[in-house]
Design a protein around this motif. Structure first.
Motif, PDB file in Angstrom:
ATOM      1  N   SER A   1      39.698  10.150 -11.325  1.00  0.00           N
ATOM      2  CA  SER A   1      39.121  10.941 -10.247  1.00  0.00           C
ATOM      3  C   SER A   1      39.922  10.784  -8.968  1.00  0.00           C
ATOM      4  N   GLN A   2      39.994  11.859  -8.193  1.00  0.00           N
ATOM      5  CA  GLN A   2      40.745  11.813  -6.952  1.00  0.00           C
ATOM      6  C   GLN A   2      40.103  10.860  -5.951  1.00  0.00           C
ATOM      7  N   SER A   3      38.840  10.561  -6.113  1.00  0.00           N
ATOM      8  CA  SER A   3      38.177   9.663  -5.175  1.00  0.00           C
ATOM      9  C   SER A   3      38.686   8.225  -5.323  1.00  0.00           C
ATOM     10  N   GLN A   4      39.397   7.919  -6.393  1.00  0.00           N
ATOM     11  CA  GLN A   4      39.940   6.587  -6.590  1.00  0.00           C
ATOM     12  C   GLN A   4      41.336   6.434  -5.992  1.00  0.00           C
ATOM     13  N   LEU A   5      41.966   7.538  -5.685  1.00  0.00           N
ATOM     14  CA  LEU A   5      43.328   7.489  -5.172  1.00  0.00           C
ATOM     15  C   LEU A   5      43.348   7.842  -3.693  1.00  0.00           C
ATOM     16  N   SER A   6      44.282   7.248  -2.976  1.00  0.00           N
ATOM     17  CA  SER A   6      44.425   7.554  -1.567  1.00  0.00           C
ATOM     18  C   SER A   6      45.902   7.650  -1.236  1.00  0.00           C
ATOM     19  N   PHE A   7      46.282   8.716  -0.558  1.00  0.00           N
ATOM     20  CA  PHE A   7      47.680   8.880  -0.179  1.00  0.00           C
ATOM     21  C   PHE A   7      48.096   7.877   0.886  1.00  0.00           C
ATOM     22  N   THR A   8      47.161   7.441   1.702  1.00  0.00           N
ATOM     23  CA  THR A   8      47.530   6.515   2.770  1.00  0.00           C
ATOM     24  C   THR A   8      47.963   5.167   2.218  1.00  0.00           C
TER      25      THR A   8
ATOM     26  N   ASP B   1      54.016  11.393   3.914  1.00  0.00           N
ATOM     27  CA  ASP B   1      53.673  11.924   5.233  1.00  0.00           C
ATOM     28  C   ASP B   1      52.354  12.681   5.131  1.00  0.00           C
ATOM     29  N   PRO B   2      51.314  12.256   5.858  1.00  0.00           N
ATOM     30  CA  PRO B   2      50.020  12.942   5.763  1.00  0.00           C
ATOM     31  C   PRO B   2      50.050  14.388   6.240  1.00  0.00           C
ATOM     32  N   SER B   3      51.055  14.776   6.995  1.00  0.00           N
ATOM     33  CA  SER B   3      51.131  16.157   7.457  1.00  0.00           C
ATOM     34  C   SER B   3      51.959  17.040   6.520  1.00  0.00           C
ATOM     35  N   ASN B   4      52.472  16.468   5.430  1.00  0.00           N
ATOM     36  CA  ASN B   4      53.223  17.234   4.439  1.00  0.00           C
ATOM     37  C   ASN B   4      52.319  18.315   3.857  1.00  0.00           C
ATOM     38  N   ARG B   5      52.860  19.521   3.690  1.00  0.00           N
ATOM     39  CA  ARG B   5      52.018  20.640   3.232  1.00  0.00           C
ATOM     40  C   ARG B   5      51.424  20.404   1.850  1.00  0.00           C
ATOM     41  N   TRP B   6      52.115  19.673   0.981  1.00  0.00           N
ATOM     42  CA  TRP B   6      51.594  19.410  -0.364  1.00  0.00           C
ATOM     43  C   TRP B   6      50.492  18.362  -0.324  1.00  0.00           C
ATOM     44  N   VAL B   7      50.624  17.398   0.553  1.00  0.00           N
ATOM     45  CA  VAL B   7      49.578  16.379   0.713  1.00  0.00           C
ATOM     46  C   VAL B   7      48.330  17.027   1.303  1.00  0.00           C
ATOM     47  N   VAL B   8      48.506  17.901   2.286  1.00  0.00           N
ATOM     48  CA  VAL B   8      47.376  18.609   2.893  1.00  0.00           C
ATOM     49  C   VAL B   8      46.694  19.503   1.861  1.00  0.00           C
ATOM     50  N   LEU B   9      47.487  20.222   1.071  1.00  0.00           N
ATOM     51  CA  LEU B   9      46.918  21.102   0.043  1.00  0.00           C
ATOM     52  C   LEU B   9      46.144  20.310  -1.001  1.00  0.00           C
TER      53      LEU B   9
END
Length: 79
Positions: free
Chosen positions: A16-23, A34-42
């Protein structure tokens, strides 16, 4: 003649995505995404759990054959 039971292909477990964090994710080169990357935002805007549940309902596990890919990979490829 006795029938042999069918061997079921293992289904890849969905994480589940709730288990993963990009930060908290880091590459082997110690660079964070980068949290502002368009793919990370999408990826944060897509309801992955709902889409995976719909995908699994419409595409049940096969009884034989190669293990399935992670549904998130398949949905991401379509997007």
């Amino acid at each position: 003649m006795q029938k042999t039971p069918k061997r079921h292909a293992p289904r890849l477990a969905y994480t589940s995505q709730s288990q993963l964090s990009f930060t908290g994710f880091e590459t082997p080169f110690y660079n964070g995404l980068d949290p502002s990357n368009r793919w990370v935002v999408l990826s944060a805007q897509i309801p992955w759990d709902e889409l995976v549940n719909l995908f699994n309902k419409r595409n049940p596990a096969k009884s034989t054959g190669r293990p399935a890919l992670n549904p998130r990979v398949l949905i991401g490829a379509v997007i």
